[in-house]
Design a protein around this motif. Structure first.
Motif, PDB file in Angstrom:
ATOM      1  N   ARG A   3       1.500  -0.710   0.471  1.00 40.80           N
ATOM      2  CA  ARG A   3       0.125  -0.294   0.174  1.00 40.80           C
ATOM      3  C   ARG A   3      -0.477   0.389   1.398  1.00 40.80           C
ATOM      4  O   ARG A   3      -0.261  -0.047   2.527  1.00 40.80           O
ATOM      5  CB  ARG A   3      -0.715  -1.494  -0.221  1.00 40.80           C
ATOM      6  CG  ARG A   3      -0.351  -2.043  -1.571  1.00 40.80           C
ATOM      7  CD  ARG A   3      -1.271  -3.206  -1.923  1.00 40.80           C
ATOM      8  NE  ARG A   3      -1.039  -3.633  -3.288  1.00 40.80           N
ATOM      9  CZ  ARG A   3      -0.316  -4.684  -3.629  1.00 40.80           C
ATOM     10  NH1 ARG A   3       0.258  -5.418  -2.691  1.00 40.80           N
ATOM     11  NH2 ARG A   3      -0.155  -5.000  -4.889  1.00 40.80           N
ATOM     12  N   PHE A   4      -1.282   1.416   1.112  1.00 43.45           N
ATOM     13  CA  PHE A   4      -1.947   2.179   2.160  1.00 43.45           C
ATOM     14  C   PHE A   4      -3.399   2.386   1.764  1.00 43.45           C
ATOM     15  O   PHE A   4      -3.694   2.724   0.614  1.00 43.45           O
ATOM     16  CB  PHE A   4      -1.262   3.540   2.356  1.00 43.45           C
ATOM     17  CG  PHE A   4       0.159   3.398   2.824  1.00 43.45           C
ATOM     18  CD1 PHE A   4       0.457   3.395   4.171  1.00 43.45           C
ATOM     19  CD2 PHE A   4       1.186   3.238   1.909  1.00 43.45           C
ATOM     20  CE1 PHE A   4       1.767   3.227   4.598  1.00 43.45           C
ATOM     21  CE2 PHE A   4       2.499   3.081   2.323  1.00 43.45           C
ATOM     22  CZ  PHE A   4       2.787   3.071   3.675  1.00 43.45           C
ATOM     23  N   LEU A   5      -4.292   2.183   2.718  1.00 41.68           N
ATOM     24  CA  LEU A   5      -5.708   2.429   2.502  1.00 41.68           C
ATOM     25  C   LEU A   5      -6.000   3.844   2.970  1.00 41.68           C
ATOM     26  O   LEU A   5      -5.758   4.177   4.139  1.00 41.68           O
ATOM     27  CB  LEU A   5      -6.559   1.422   3.274  1.00 41.68           C
ATOM     28  CG  LEU A   5      -8.062   1.578   3.105  1.00 41.68           C
ATOM     29  CD1 LEU A   5      -8.474   1.341   1.651  1.00 41.68           C
ATOM     30  CD2 LEU A   5      -8.799   0.632   4.031  1.00 41.68           C
ATOM     31  N   VAL A   6      -6.476   4.669   2.061  1.00 44.24           N
ATOM     32  CA  VAL A   6      -6.821   6.051   2.389  1.00 44.24           C
ATOM     33  C   VAL A   6      -8.341   6.122   2.465  1.00 44.24           C
ATOM     34  O   VAL A   6      -9.038   5.898   1.478  1.00 44.24           O
ATOM     35  CB  VAL A   6      -6.271   7.031   1.326  1.00 44.24           C
ATOM     36  CG1 VAL A   6      -6.618   8.467   1.697  1.00 44.24           C
ATOM     37  CG2 VAL A   6      -4.764   6.858   1.156  1.00 44.24           C
ATOM     38  N   MET A   7      -8.838   6.423   3.658  1.00 46.62           N
ATOM     39  CA  MET A   7     -10.283   6.521   3.892  1.00 46.62           C
ATOM     40  C   MET A   7     -10.674   8.002   3.953  1.00 46.62           C
ATOM     41  O   MET A   7     -10.017   8.787   4.638  1.00 46.62           O
ATOM     42  CB  MET A   7     -10.649   5.867   5.225  1.00 46.62           C
ATOM     43  CG  MET A   7     -10.259   4.412   5.338  1.00 46.62           C
ATOM     44  SD  MET A   7     -11.399   3.314   4.528  1.00 46.62           S
ATOM     45  CE  MET A   7     -12.863   3.599   5.467  1.00 46.62           C
ATOM     46  N   LEU A   8     -11.736   8.346   3.238  1.00 42.09           N
ATOM     47  CA  LEU A   8     -12.223   9.719   3.206  1.00 42.09           C
ATOM     48  C   LEU A   8     -13.690   9.726   3.620  1.00 42.09           C
ATOM     49  O   LEU A   8     -14.517   9.063   2.990  1.00 42.09           O
ATOM     50  CB  LEU A   8     -12.107  10.302   1.795  1.00 42.09           C
ATOM     51  CG  LEU A   8     -10.697  10.320   1.228  1.00 42.09           C
ATOM     52  CD1 LEU A   8     -10.468   9.133   0.320  1.00 42.09           C
ATOM     53  CD2 LEU A   8     -10.454  11.607   0.496  1.00 42.09           C
ATOM     54  N   GLY A  46     -18.646   8.766   1.900  1.00 37.06           N
ATOM     55  CA  GLY A  46     -17.225   8.970   1.657  1.00 37.06           C
ATOM     56  C   GLY A  46     -16.727   7.962   0.649  1.00 37.06           C
ATOM     57  O   GLY A  46     -17.488   7.495  -0.205  1.00 37.06           O
ATOM     58  N   GLY A  47     -15.441   7.633   0.752  1.00 32.08           N
ATOM     59  CA  GLY A  47     -14.855   6.680  -0.169  1.00 32.08           C
ATOM     60  C   GLY A  47     -13.477   6.275   0.301  1.00 32.08           C
ATOM     61  O   GLY A  47     -13.051   6.620   1.409  1.00 32.08           O
ATOM     62  N   ALA A  48     -12.761   5.570  -0.560  1.00 35.21           N
ATOM     63  CA  ALA A  48     -11.428   5.094  -0.200  1.00 35.21           C
ATOM     64  C   ALA A  48     -10.619   4.888  -1.467  1.00 35.21           C
ATOM     65  O   ALA A  48     -11.165   4.742  -2.559  1.00 35.21           O
ATOM     66  CB  ALA A  48     -11.520   3.785   0.582  1.00 35.21           C
ATOM     67  N   TYR A  49      -9.297   4.904  -1.295  1.00 37.61           N
ATOM     68  CA  TYR A  49      -8.418   4.495  -2.387  1.00 37.61           C
ATOM     69  C   TYR A  49      -7.221   3.760  -1.836  1.00 37.61           C
ATOM     70  O   TYR A  49      -6.830   3.942  -0.693  1.00 37.61           O
ATOM     71  CB  TYR A  49      -8.026   5.652  -3.308  1.00 37.61           C
ATOM     72  CG  TYR A  49      -7.368   6.881  -2.735  1.00 37.61           C
ATOM     73  CD1 TYR A  49      -5.987   7.032  -2.738  1.00 37.61           C
ATOM     74  CD2 TYR A  49      -8.139   7.939  -2.265  1.00 37.61           C
ATOM     75  CE1 TYR A  49      -5.380   8.195  -2.280  1.00 37.61           C
ATOM     76  CE2 TYR A  49      -7.552   9.105  -1.808  1.00 37.61           C
ATOM     77  CZ  TYR A  49      -6.175   9.233  -1.814  1.00 37.61           C
ATOM     78  OH  TYR A  49      -5.589  10.388  -1.354  1.00 37.61           O
ATOM     79  N   LEU A  50      -6.698   2.862  -2.684  1.00 35.89           N
ATOM     80  CA  LEU A  50      -5.548   2.056  -2.333  1.00 35.89           C
ATOM     81  C   LEU A  50      -4.320   2.712  -2.960  1.00 35.89           C
ATOM     82  O   LEU A  50      -4.202   2.777  -4.180  1.00 35.89           O
ATOM     83  CB  LEU A  50      -5.727   0.625  -2.830  1.00 35.89           C
ATOM     84  CG  LEU A  50      -4.652  -0.372  -2.440  1.00 35.89           C
ATOM     85  CD1 LEU A  50      -4.478  -0.434  -0.924  1.00 35.89           C
ATOM     86  CD2 LEU A  50      -5.013  -1.751  -2.973  1.00 35.89           C
ATOM     87  N   LEU A  51      -3.453   3.212  -2.116  1.00 35.77           N
ATOM     88  CA  LEU A  51      -2.308   4.020  -2.515  1.00 35.77           C
ATOM     89  C   LEU A  51      -1.022   3.228  -2.351  1.00 35.77           C
ATOM     90  O   LEU A  51      -0.840   2.536  -1.351  1.00 35.77           O
ATOM     91  CB  LEU A  51      -2.267   5.271  -1.626  1.00 35.77           C
ATOM     92  CG  LEU A  51      -1.126   6.239  -1.804  1.00 35.77           C
ATOM     93  CD1 LEU A  51      -1.193   6.904  -3.174  1.00 35.77           C
ATOM     94  CD2 LEU A  51      -1.182   7.302  -0.709  1.00 35.77           C
ATOM     95  N   ARG A  52      -0.130   3.340  -3.326  1.00 37.81           N
ATOM     96  CA  ARG A  52       1.205   2.734  -3.228  1.00 37.81           C
ATOM     97  C   ARG A  52       2.188   3.852  -2.887  1.00 37.81           C
ATOM     98  O   ARG A  52       2.224   4.873  -3.572  1.00 37.81           O
ATOM     99  CB  ARG A  52       1.583   2.057  -4.534  1.00 37.81           C
ATOM    100  CG  ARG A  52       0.706   0.848  -4.824  1.00 37.81           C
ATOM    101  CD  ARG A  52       1.074   0.157  -6.111  1.00 37.81           C
ATOM    102  NE  ARG A  52       2.430  -0.369  -6.106  1.00 37.81           N
ATOM    103  CZ  ARG A  52       2.809  -1.540  -5.610  1.00 37.81           C
ATOM    104  NH1 ARG A  52       1.914  -2.316  -5.039  1.00 37.81           N
ATOM    105  NH2 ARG A  52       4.067  -1.947  -5.672  1.00 37.81           N
ATOM    106  N   ALA A  53       2.968   3.632  -1.825  1.00 40.25           N
ATOM    107  CA  ALA A  53       3.949   4.627  -1.379  1.00 40.25           C
ATOM    108  C   ALA A  53       5.100   3.918  -0.689  1.00 40.25           C
ATOM    109  O   ALA A  53       4.979   2.761  -0.268  1.00 40.25           O
ATOM    110  CB  ALA A  53       3.293   5.637  -0.431  1.00 40.25           C
ATOM    111  N   GLU A  54       6.207   4.615  -0.553  1.00 39.13           N
ATOM    112  CA  GLU A  54       7.410   4.045   0.061  1.00 39.13           C
ATOM    113  C   GLU A  54       7.283   3.880   1.574  1.00 39.13           C
ATOM    114  O   GLU A  54       7.843   2.965   2.155  1.00 39.13           O
ATOM    115  CB  GLU A  54       8.628   4.922  -0.251  1.00 39.13           C
ATOM    116  CG  GLU A  54       9.003   4.951  -1.719  1.00 39.13           C
ATOM    117  CD  GLU A  54       9.497   3.616  -2.237  1.00 39.13           C
ATOM    118  OE1 GLU A  54      10.074   2.829  -1.455  1.00 39.13           O
ATOM    119  OE2 GLU A  54       9.284   3.347  -3.434  1.00 39.13           O
TER     120      GLU A  54
END
Length: 84
Positions: A3-8, A46-54
């Protein structure tokens, strides 16, 4: 997958026309099972999303293809997130 937190964070030159493109990007990630949750901050900064990646490299590649990033309207930062 990790999991990765993407902050914008919005920049002053943000083009509001990019927002629907960004939202469509997030919807496509949800359909792929890569976006667990997303949302804007209450103060509209801004905002954020929780991204699933390898890997972090994979997460960066995905986040940097987001119209929020490619438009130059947001500062995008990606953090690997160790959730429990």
């Amino acid at each position: 997958m990790k999991r990765f937190l993407v902050m914008l964070m919005r920049k002053p030159q943000l083009d509001p026309a990019v927002i629907p493109l960004h939202q469509a990007f997030l919807a496509a990630l949800r359909e792929q099972g890569r976006n667990e949750m997303s949302g804007g901050f209450a103060d509209k900064s801004g905002g954020a999303y929780l991204l699933r990646a390898e890997s972090l490299e994979d997460a960066l590649e995905i986040a940097h293809s987001d119209p929020a990033h490619t438009s130059g309207g947001w500062d995008v930062t990606v953090y690997e997130w160790n959730t429990h």
